[in-house]
Design an enzyme around this catalytic site. Structure first.
Site, short mmCIF file in Angstrom:
data_model
loop_
_atom_site.label_atom_id
_atom_site.label_comp_id
_atom_site.label_asym_id
_atom_site.label_seq_id
_atom_site.Cartn_x
_atom_site.Cartn_y
_atom_site.Cartn_z
N GLU A 166 0.83 -1.06 -0.17
CA GLU A 166 -0.01 -0.10 -0.12
C GLU A 166 0.87 1.10 -0.02
O GLU A 166 2.06 1.23 0.79
CB GLU A 166 -0.95 -0.02 1.25
CG GLU A 166 -1.41 1.37 1.66
CD GLU A 166 -2.57 1.86 1.05
OE1 GLU A 166 -3.34 1.16 0.53
OE2 GLU A 166 -2.54 3.05 0.67
N CYS A 221 -14.49 -0.98 -7.39
CA CYS A 221 -15.54 0.22 -6.99
C CYS A 221 -15.81 0.74 -8.33
O CYS A 221 -16.40 1.66 -8.39
CB CYS A 221 -15.11 1.09 -6.05
SG CYS A 221 -13.60 2.03 -6.12
C1 LIG Z 1 -10.14 1.13 -2.65
S1 LIG Z 1 -8.99 1.14 -1.44
C2 LIG Z 1 -8.56 -0.16 -0.72
C3 LIG Z 1 -8.09 -0.46 0.29
C4 LIG Z 1 -8.04 -1.98 1.34
N1 LIG Z 1 -8.11 -3.03 0.20
C5 LIG Z 1 -9.47 -1.92 1.85
O1 LIG Z 1 -10.37 -2.88 1.31
O2 LIG Z 1 -9.50 -1.26 3.03
C6 LIG Z 1 -7.62 1.71 -2.38
C7 LIG Z 1 -6.14 1.77 -1.69
O3 LIG Z 1 -5.15 1.83 -2.71
C8 LIG Z 1 -4.08 2.91 -2.22
N2 LIG Z 1 -3.53 3.18 -3.21
C9 LIG Z 1 -3.80 4.02 -4.22
N3 LIG Z 1 -2.94 4.20 -5.26
C10 LIG Z 1 -1.94 3.24 -4.94
C11 LIG Z 1 -0.63 2.71 -5.59
N4 LIG Z 1 -0.25 3.22 -6.83
N5 LIG Z 1 -0.07 1.67 -5.18
C12 LIG Z 1 -0.55 1.10 -3.89
N6 LIG Z 1 -1.47 1.58 -3.23
C13 LIG Z 1 -2.35 2.56 -3.65
C14 LIG Z 1 -5.00 3.76 -1.35
O4 LIG Z 1 -4.27 4.62 -0.40
C15 LIG Z 1 -6.17 2.92 -0.76
O5 LIG Z 1 -5.83 2.75 0.40
#
Ligand SMILES: C[S@@+](CC[C@H](N)C(=O)[O-])C[C@H]1O[C@@H](n2cnc3c(N)ncnc32)[C@H](O)[C@@H]1O
Length: 440
Positions: free
Chosen positions: A325, A396
């Site tokens: 993450e 989503c």
């Molecule tokens: C839809 S959320 C899902 C989080 C987790 N799976 C949950 O169910 O709580 C997407 C996550 O991706 C992270 N994120 C965004 N861009 C990213 C990247 N390039 N690499 C890793 N994480 C990323 C965001 O900070 C966020 O926590």
């Protein structure tokens, strides 16, 4: 067409933004807060990306699916695009939106149903109320970045929202707090972020301001303390209209918000992501658990793992899981969450998913749960190259998923596809897809 010009429009479908749409002069026309099957009178307000935008003036022939919304702000506030639509029909509209996207992408699969949420109000555990230039505290009108709706309550969050909004507005008045002005990029208070642990009774409130000391600090704490286990002052020194705080000061109470989902405890930092519908997050976790259990996977990689929602919730099913993450605070919380739940088979890395250096061993199963923009092309490339036996894609944004399927489809079969309603009263919907490698 002149601004304000009135037209009768036959609403025939809903677009992905939740607007009822029809045709005016053979061109698509969108009217928020309408229902397919209705005849409405609407005034022209502009044009964007080939769609004429209208404002609803009068419903001439209502749909039988139209209902009286609970919230006094429904029909103006962009927080609920669909509170005027009967819930069963909302699910049907979501089913159509997903299936239309699948068809556009050339996928033969269709979903039969959308798993309903047991509650359509009070389900949200987070609301980012923005502050308008005239001191409005609320949300924006649909599709308008600069038009604020002053809210007295928000039934999507919880009944306490009304008291919190009231106390916050009184604090602004009593202490002569200037609202942020999104046009001039000046002023002070920008966002009021309320987060709730639905299963723990905890609440975290963050007041996001421009970069200056907080006036009436003791008064703010005194007013909000009865409602919140944590109160933060957050600073967004940029001109970008975001509730994200670059710097945070804990004014009162606990550092992290505690939530419980599916028997696991999760600590959540103020800026970090957590699934916004706690009850349906449990259904989501159960769905993914089903796929992981059936796959027999021993090693799991959880990409875009946030505070470890899936890794922690699945740890008992696998020998080893690793989460990745980009939010370092979320990763620190994920490590604490592993400990809090007595799990010793979890490791986490704070890094961008696209810059992760994979070791030579390939994980049996990879979960991807990216933001709305979807997967970075490098992540897709690496997945196709390493070819884990199973990928569980949690999305989503069905458009991103369908677009990316064009790449995955060469190497993977779509073994299962389900839709869950994590966002009642909005057009959004969550997809869980199980992809299995073709040669296995
Ligand atoms: C839809 S959320 C899902 C989080 C987790 N799976 C949950 O169910 O709580 C997407 C996550 O991706 C992270 N994120 C965004 N861009 C990213 C990247 N390039 N690499 C890793 N994480 C990323 C965001 O900070 C966020 O926590």
């Amino acid at each position: 067409m002149k601004y304000g010009e009135l037209h009768e429009i036959e609403i025939t479908y809903c677009d992905r933004k939740g607007r009822g749409c029809g045709l005016v002069n053979d061109r698509p026309a969108g009217v928020p807060f309408t229902v397919p099957g209705e005849l409405v009178e609407a005034s022209f307000v502009g044009r964007r990306k080939g769609v004429k935008k209208f404002h609803l003036e009068k419903v001439l022939r209502p749909s039988p699916e139209r209902i009286a919304p609970t919230c006094p702000h429904a029909g103006i506030c962009g927080g609920c695009a669909w509170q005027h639509i009967e819930y069963e029909f909302q699910l049907e509209l979501k089913r159509r939106l997903v299936n239309e996207a699948l068809e556009r992408g050339g996928l033969p699969e269709r979903i039969e149903t959308v798993l309903p949420s047991p509650q359509t109000l009070g389900y949200r555990n987070r609301m980012d109320f923005c502050i308008g230039p005239e001191g409005q505290v609320g949300l924006k009108e649909p599709g308008r970045w600069n038009s604020y709706v002053d809210l007295s309550a928000c039934p999507l969050l919880s009944p306490a929202a009304a008291d919190i909004l009231g106390e916050f507005k009184d604090w602004m008045r009593t202490n002569d707090i200037t609202p942020w002005n999104v046009f001039r990029h000046d002023g002070y208070v920008r966002y009021l972020v309320v987060r709730e642990g639905k299963n723990t009774g905890r609440r975290m409130i963050t007041v996001v301001t421009a970069d200056a000391p907080l006036p009436g600090r003791d008064d703010l704490i005194r007013r909000l303390k009865p409602f919140a286990a944590s109160i933060y002052h957050g600073i967004n020194p940029t001109v970008t209209d975001l509730s994200y705080a670059q710097r945070l000061e804990l004014l009162s109470g606990e550092e992290l918000l505690l939530e419980r989902v599916g028997g696991r405890d999760y600590l959540i930092p103020p800026n970090s992501f957590f699934q916004t519908d706690t009850v349906m997050a449990e259904r989501l976790l159960e769905t993914v658990r089903g796929h992981v259990a059936a796959s027999g996977a021993e090693t799991l990689l959880d990409l875009y793992c946030g505070v470890g929602f899936f890794a922690v919730g699945l740890a008992d099913l696998v020998r080893q899981a690793h989460g990745v993450e980009l939010d370092a605070e979320a990763i620190a919380a994920a490590r604490r969450n592993a400990e809090l739940n007595g799990l010793e088979n979890l490791t986490f890395t704070d890094a961008k998913a696209e810059s992760l250096v994979w070791d030579t061993e390939r994980p049996d199963l990879v979960i991807v749960d990216p933001p709305r923009s979807g997967l970075h092309p490098k992540v897709i490339e690496t997945l196709l190259e390493r070819r884990p036996r199973t990928i569980v894609y949690v999305s989503c944004n069905y458009d991103s998923f369908v677009r990316e399927w064009l790449r995955f489809g060469t190497e993977y079969r779509l073994a299962d596809l389900r839709a869950l309603d994590l966002f009642p009263n909005s057009p959004h919907v969550e997809l869980v897809a199980k992809l299995t490698a073709k040669t296995d």
